[in-house]
Design a protein around this motif. Structure first.
Motif: not given
Length: 259
Positions: A144-150
């Motif tokens: 979810a954190a990686l998708l936040f950056i995306a």
């Protein structure tokens, strides 16, 4: 020592889009302006690293996903100085409160925030936090954190896209003084945004969902740009910020729906 252009452009993008302190040594002698637009998606990704860590970290510490998401979004706003939220609020006030082009532009130039602006900021905060919170149970805190950056990366890509396809609505506005990105600059920005999002999607094991999110975020950006063209015949700094916010919200919401 003269710094390579890709370093000075990136530091220029970070200096403009965030409150992060950039060493003077890394800055260009002359303002980069629109030339640095290719680095905006990368700057957006860098600015969201700490909020993404906070999202995952608070979940790991036992906080509820919604609480962790709210904290992460608030940290993101502080790092970026509320730049895009301010643009969203002013654009909402002007585009929906102005009866004609001149009135809409005058309202956007006014620093006061009206009911449309307040509503837009509240919805932006809640929608992003709710979407991030919903992603945690499906993908895990780290993904979810990686998708936040995306999502932040995609939003800055949409900003550059509107900046390029629409002329400046005001000749004395902040966006106009920076110039206008060229086709190659914009193509580079969109390519960087796409590559970063794909890499983050693979790391989060959400490739298909991210592709769908990028498609819908792009459609939302183009529809908003068409609305802006009809209302005020061009972009302003406020509509660019609004484009980033709208695309990021649609990106995250699509991820939730597509899971």
């Amino acid at each position: 020592m003269k710094m390579p252009f890709f370093i000075t452009d990136l530091t220029s993008a970070l200096s403009f889009l965030t409150r992060l302190r950039v060493p003077d040594l890394l800055m260009a002698e002359m303002p980069a302006g629109a030339r640095a637009a290719w680095a905006y998606p990368l700057a957006g990704a860098i600015a969201t690293i700490l909020p993404a860590i906070a999202l995952a970290g608070f979940v790991w510490l036992g906080a509820s996903p919604l609480l962790a998401a709210l904290i992460a979004v608030l940290i993101s706003i502080m790092i970026c100085g509320g730049l895009h939220e301010d643009g969203l609020a002013d654009a909402a006030d002007g585009l929906f409160g102005g009866r004609d082009r001149e009135t809409a532009l005058a309202i956007m130039k006014d620093s006061h925030c009206g009911v449309f602006g307040v509503t837009a900021i509240v919805l932006s905060l809640l929608l992003r936090a709710a979407a991030l919170a919903a992603l945690v149970p499906h993908y895990g805190a780290t993904a979810a954190a990686l998708l936040f950056i995306a999502g932040a990366t995609a939003g800055r890509g949409s900003l550059v896209l509107q900046w390029t396809i629409l002329p400046a609505a005001r000749t004395d506005g902040a966006a106009a003084t920076l110039g206008r990105p060229g086709v190659r600059t914009t193509a580079s920005a969109e390519a960087i945004a796409l590559l970063l999002c794909v890499a983050l999607a693979i790391a989060a094991n959400a490739f298909v969902q991210v592709v769908a999110a990028l498609a819908f975020a792009g459609i939302a950006s183009l529809l908003f740009s068409a609305f802006v063209r009809k209302r005020i015949a061009g972009h302003t700094g406020d509509t660019l910020g609004a484009a980033a916010q709208i695309s990021e919200i649609v990106f995250l919401a699509t991820l939730v729906i597509a899971t």
